[in-house]
Scaffold this motif. Structure first.
Motif, PDB file in Angstrom:
ATOM      1  N   PRO A 171       0.815  -1.223   0.000  1.00  0.00           N
ATOM      2  CA  PRO A 171       0.000   0.000   0.000  1.00  0.00           C
ATOM      3  C   PRO A 171       0.845   1.269   0.000  1.00  0.00           C
ATOM      4  CG  PRO A 171      -0.076  -1.058   2.157  1.00  0.00           C
ATOM      5  CD  PRO A 171       0.580  -2.020   1.224  1.00  0.00           C
ATOM      6  N   GLY A 172       2.047   1.205   0.581  1.00  0.00           N
ATOM      7  CA  GLY A 172       2.930   2.365   0.566  1.00  0.00           C
ATOM      8  C   GLY A 172       3.407   2.705  -0.836  1.00  0.00           C
ATOM      9  N   LEU A 173       3.707   1.684  -1.628  1.00  0.00           N
ATOM     10  CA  LEU A 173       4.129   1.909  -3.008  1.00  0.00           C
ATOM     11  C   LEU A 173       3.020   2.572  -3.818  1.00  0.00           C
ATOM     12  CD1 LEU A 173       5.939  -1.498  -3.589  1.00  0.00           C
ATOM     13  CD2 LEU A 173       7.039   0.738  -3.733  1.00  0.00           C
ATOM     14  N   TRP A 174       1.792   2.108  -3.638  1.00  0.00           N
ATOM     15  CA  TRP A 174       0.666   2.682  -4.378  1.00  0.00           C
ATOM     16  C   TRP A 174       0.421   4.129  -3.946  1.00  0.00           C
ATOM     17  CZ3 TRP A 174      -4.085   4.733  -2.978  1.00  0.00           C
ATOM     18  CH2 TRP A 174      -4.968   4.969  -4.032  1.00  0.00           C
ATOM     19  N   THR A 175       0.454   4.372  -2.627  1.00  0.00           N
ATOM     20  CA  THR A 175       0.259   5.737  -2.117  1.00  0.00           C
ATOM     21  C   THR A 175       1.336   6.670  -2.643  1.00  0.00           C
ATOM     22  OG1 THR A 175      -0.724   4.852  -0.085  1.00  0.00           O
ATOM     23  CG2 THR A 175       0.019   7.136  -0.031  1.00  0.00           C
ATOM     24  N   GLY A 176       2.575   6.201  -2.651  1.00  0.00           N
ATOM     25  CA  GLY A 176       3.675   7.022  -3.145  1.00  0.00           C
ATOM     26  C   GLY A 176       3.551   7.336  -4.619  1.00  0.00           C
ATOM     27  N   SER A 177       3.086   6.375  -5.408  1.00  0.00           N
ATOM     28  CA  SER A 177       2.939   6.620  -6.846  1.00  0.00           C
ATOM     29  C   SER A 177       1.891   7.684  -7.121  1.00  0.00           C
ATOM     30  CB  SER A 177       2.566   5.324  -7.575  1.00  0.00           C
ATOM     31  OG  SER A 177       1.240   4.920  -7.268  1.00  0.00           O
ATOM     32  N   ARG A 178       0.839   7.723  -6.316  1.00  0.00           N
ATOM     33  CA  ARG A 178      -0.177   8.762  -6.473  1.00  0.00           C
ATOM     34  C   ARG A 178       0.386  10.131  -6.094  1.00  0.00           C
ATOM     35  NH1 ARG A 178      -4.236   7.268  -9.497  1.00  0.00           N
ATOM     36  NH2 ARG A 178      -5.562   8.815  -8.469  1.00  0.00           N
ATOM     37  N   THR A 179       1.229  10.159  -5.069  1.00  0.00           N
ATOM     38  CA  THR A 179       1.862  11.410  -4.653  1.00  0.00           C
ATOM     39  C   THR A 179       2.792  11.940  -5.725  1.00  0.00           C
ATOM     40  OG1 THR A 179       1.758  10.716  -2.334  1.00  0.00           O
ATOM     41  CG2 THR A 179       3.298  12.482  -2.870  1.00  0.00           C
ATOM     42  N   LEU A 180       3.544  11.021  -6.379  1.00  0.00           N
ATOM     43  CA  LEU A 180       4.506  11.427  -7.402  1.00  0.00           C
ATOM     44  C   LEU A 180       3.820  12.146  -8.553  1.00  0.00           C
ATOM     45  CD1 LEU A 180       7.521  11.245  -8.206  1.00  0.00           C
ATOM     46  CD2 LEU A 180       6.974   9.137  -9.413  1.00  0.00           C
ATOM     47  N   GLY A 181       2.593  11.805  -8.835  1.00  0.00           N
ATOM     48  CA  GLY A 181       1.896  12.418  -9.949  1.00  0.00           C
ATOM     49  C   GLY A 181       1.221  13.730  -9.619  1.00  0.00           C
ATOM     50  N   THR A 182       1.164  14.110  -8.344  1.00  0.00           N
ATOM     51  CA  THR A 182       0.412  15.305  -7.958  1.00  0.00           C
ATOM     52  C   THR A 182       1.251  16.382  -7.281  1.00  0.00           C
ATOM     53  OG1 THR A 182      -0.193  14.271  -5.843  1.00  0.00           O
ATOM     54  CG2 THR A 182      -1.712  13.962  -7.685  1.00  0.00           C
ATOM     55  N   VAL A 183       2.414  16.043  -6.745  1.00  0.00           N
ATOM     56  CA  VAL A 183       3.239  16.994  -5.990  1.00  0.00           C
ATOM     57  C   VAL A 183       4.241  17.669  -6.922  1.00  0.00           C
ATOM     58  CG1 VAL A 183       4.929  17.208  -4.133  1.00  0.00           C
ATOM     59  CG2 VAL A 183       2.968  15.695  -3.863  1.00  0.00           C
ATOM     60  N   ASP A 184       4.525  18.928  -6.696  1.00  0.00           N
ATOM     61  CA  ASP A 184       5.512  19.673  -7.474  1.00  0.00           C
ATOM     62  C   ASP A 184       6.882  18.994  -7.378  1.00  0.00           C
ATOM     63  OD1 ASP A 184       7.755  22.087  -7.146  1.00  0.00           O
ATOM     64  OD2 ASP A 184       6.356  22.346  -8.825  1.00  0.00           O
ATOM     65  N   VAL A 185       7.529  18.811  -8.538  1.00  0.00           N
ATOM     66  CA  VAL A 185       8.789  18.065  -8.588  1.00  0.00           C
ATOM     67  C   VAL A 185       9.873  18.729  -7.751  1.00  0.00           C
ATOM     68  CG1 VAL A 185      10.645  17.292 -10.107  1.00  0.00           C
ATOM     69  CG2 VAL A 185       8.270  17.065 -10.837  1.00  0.00           C
ATOM     70  N   HIS A 186       9.969  20.065  -7.818  1.00  0.00           N
ATOM     71  CA  HIS A 186      11.022  20.753  -7.067  1.00  0.00           C
ATOM     72  C   HIS A 186      10.809  20.606  -5.557  1.00  0.00           C
ATOM     73  CE1 HIS A 186      12.819  22.463 -10.626  1.00  0.00           C
ATOM     74  NE2 HIS A 186      11.632  22.889 -11.033  1.00  0.00           N
ATOM     75  N   GLY A 204       8.762   2.434   3.769  1.00  0.00           N
ATOM     76  CA  GLY A 204       9.703   2.186   2.692  1.00  0.00           C
ATOM     77  C   GLY A 204       9.040   2.244   1.330  1.00  0.00           C
ATOM     78  N   GLY A 205       7.845   1.656   1.217  1.00  0.00           N
ATOM     79  CA  GLY A 205       7.123   1.704  -0.047  1.00  0.00           C
ATOM     80  C   GLY A 205       6.742   3.116  -0.430  1.00  0.00           C
ATOM     81  N   LEU A 206       6.285   3.887   0.550  1.00  0.00           N
ATOM     82  CA  LEU A 206       5.910   5.284   0.299  1.00  0.00           C
ATOM     83  C   LEU A 206       7.089   6.088  -0.221  1.00  0.00           C
ATOM     84  CD1 LEU A 206       3.711   7.487   0.591  1.00  0.00           C
ATOM     85  CD2 LEU A 206       4.566   7.885   2.903  1.00  0.00           C
ATOM     86  N   LEU A 207       8.250   5.921   0.414  1.00  0.00           N
ATOM     87  CA  LEU A 207       9.443   6.620  -0.042  1.00  0.00           C
ATOM     88  C   LEU A 207       9.966   6.048  -1.355  1.00  0.00           C
ATOM     89  CD1 LEU A 207      11.456   7.064   3.286  1.00  0.00           C
ATOM     90  CD2 LEU A 207      10.173   8.803   2.036  1.00  0.00           C
ATOM     91  N   GLY A 208       9.719   4.759  -1.584  1.00  0.00           N
ATOM     92  CA  GLY A 208      10.267   4.107  -2.766  1.00  0.00           C
ATOM     93  C   GLY A 208       9.762   4.675  -4.069  1.00  0.00           C
ATOM     94  N   THR A 209       8.464   4.922  -4.167  1.00  0.00           N
ATOM     95  CA  THR A 209       7.905   5.417  -5.420  1.00  0.00           C
ATOM     96  C   THR A 209       7.853   6.946  -5.478  1.00  0.00           C
ATOM     97  OG1 THR A 209       5.731   4.926  -4.432  1.00  0.00           O
ATOM     98  CG2 THR A 209       6.552   3.407  -6.099  1.00  0.00           C
ATOM     99  N   THR A 210       8.326   7.611  -4.442  1.00  0.00           N
ATOM    100  CA  THR A 210       8.388   9.077  -4.479  1.00  0.00           C
ATOM    101  C   THR A 210       9.825   9.575  -4.553  1.00  0.00           C
ATOM    102  OG1 THR A 210       8.265   9.107  -2.045  1.00  0.00           O
ATOM    103  CG2 THR A 210       6.214   9.440  -3.269  1.00  0.00           C
ATOM    104  N   LEU A 232       7.851  -1.093  -9.682  1.00  0.00           N
ATOM    105  CA  LEU A 232       7.898  -0.878 -11.126  1.00  0.00           C
ATOM    106  C   LEU A 232       6.529  -1.127 -11.762  1.00  0.00           C
ATOM    107  CD1 LEU A 232      11.344  -2.535 -11.894  1.00  0.00           C
ATOM    108  CD2 LEU A 232      10.788  -0.117 -12.163  1.00  0.00           C
ATOM    109  N   VAL A 233       5.833  -2.148 -11.275  1.00  0.00           N
ATOM    110  CA  VAL A 233       4.491  -2.420 -11.790  1.00  0.00           C
ATOM    111  C   VAL A 233       3.551  -1.265 -11.466  1.00  0.00           C
ATOM    112  CG1 VAL A 233       2.463  -3.916 -11.580  1.00  0.00           C
ATOM    113  CG2 VAL A 233       4.745  -4.925 -11.726  1.00  0.00           C
ATOM    114  N   VAL A 234       3.623  -0.796 -10.222  1.00  0.00           N
ATOM    115  CA  VAL A 234       2.751   0.308  -9.802  1.00  0.00           C
ATOM    116  C   VAL A 234       3.034   1.565 -10.626  1.00  0.00           C
ATOM    117  CG1 VAL A 234       2.226   1.884  -7.896  1.00  0.00           C
ATOM    118  CG2 VAL A 234       2.412  -0.564  -7.466  1.00  0.00           C
ATOM    119  N   LEU A 235       4.313   1.897 -10.806  1.00  0.00           N
ATOM    120  CA  LEU A 235       4.664   3.076 -11.600  1.00  0.00           C
ATOM    121  C   LEU A 235       4.200   2.923 -13.047  1.00  0.00           C
ATOM    122  CD1 LEU A 235       8.281   3.941 -10.357  1.00  0.00           C
ATOM    123  CD2 LEU A 235       6.158   5.159  -9.845  1.00  0.00           C
ATOM    124  N   GLY A 236       4.295   1.694 -13.567  1.00  0.00           N
ATOM    125  CA  GLY A 236       3.841   1.463 -14.921  1.00  0.00           C
ATOM    126  C   GLY A 236       2.350   1.660 -15.067  1.00  0.00           C
TER     127      GLY A 236
END
Length: 239
Positions: free
Chosen positions: A78-93, A133-139, A177-181
């Motif tokens: 669940p952390g990986l999925w949550t992080g992937s959603r954050t990566l798509g919505t938060v400002d990169v900088h 770890g999952g949350l940080l992993g995809t962000t 990688l699957v989640v990001l894909g």
């Protein structure tokens, strides 16, 4: 830039092989400072983690605590999925700045247990560490920091430490990688760079793992954390 990135990633793989963790701690700030985007860094770190940890897990399979790893991975999903959603919505900088701060704080946190008594074990800690770890992993690609902190607090022997983290990295990197894909966050440029960097990374990781198993790992871990702290501060300041 591609050649410089390959050298930096190989150096990170050498340190990661020695200590069982630390690839993202070193590679993330170094690649960000080289000008690579955060989605690129997250993708390539997951690919490299998957490729380098498979031979380590095979080599140390007898030292793996499969129950503990299952709890870590179960929390990471669940952390990986949550992080992937954050990566798509938060400002990169802003995310890059946060990544730098997280790297620096994680380096300090991982160094502290060497001078403290390990805390009492509590149920649910492996699941919580896996989720973080999952949350940080995809962000920010810092997928191994919370589990490494947990295992450091538990004073796990180096062989078991490296073995457990190797299997955890394999599972979470593949899932990440699957989640990001699925979320459309994979970087195609990272995939091409990974192919070019893979031979050097595998050699460096094999050398590092051999050193970590034959030599005292504490000095190598302290060096990794010191470099990670400095790189994290620089990343946060220059984001």
């Amino acid at each position: 830039m591609l050649i410089a990135g390959g050298v930096l990633v190989a150096a990170a793989a050498l340190l990661a092989g020695t200590s069982g963790f630390g690839l993202a701690l070193v590679a993330t700030p170094a690649l960000l400072l080289c000008g690579f985007s955060l989605p690129f860094v997250v993708t390539v770190n997951l690919l490299i983690s998957l490729a380098t940890r498979v031979p380590v897990a095979w080599r140390l399979q007898g030292a793996i605590d499969r129950r503990r790893v299952a709890l870590l991975v179960g929390g990471a999903v669940p952390g990986l999925w949550t992080g992937s959603r954050t990566l798509g919505t938060v400002d990169v900088h802003e995310l890059t700045r946060v990544a730098g701060v997280v790297i620096a704080l994680a380096a300090v946190a991982l160094a502290l247990p060497e001078r403290q008594q390990p805390p009492p074990r509590a149920r649910g800690l492996p699941v919580a560490a896996g989720f973080a770890g999952g949350l940080l992993g995809t962000t920010t690609s810092l997928i191994g920091i919370p589990p490494a902190l947990l295992l450091t607090h538990q004073r796990l022997p180096a062989r078991g430490f490296i073995a457990d983290l190797a299997l955890y990295f394999i599972a979470t990197a593949a899932i990440g990688l699957v989640v990001l894909g699925v979320e459309g966050q994979l970087s195609s440029d990272a995939g091409r760079a990974f192919v070019w960097w893979l031979p050097g990374v595998l050699v460096a990781n094999a050398i590092g793992t051999t050193l970590g198993l034959r030599l005292p790992a504490a000095s190598f871990r302290r060096l990794t954390l010191a470099l990670a702290f400095a790189a994290g501060v620089i990343t946060a300041v220059t984001a």
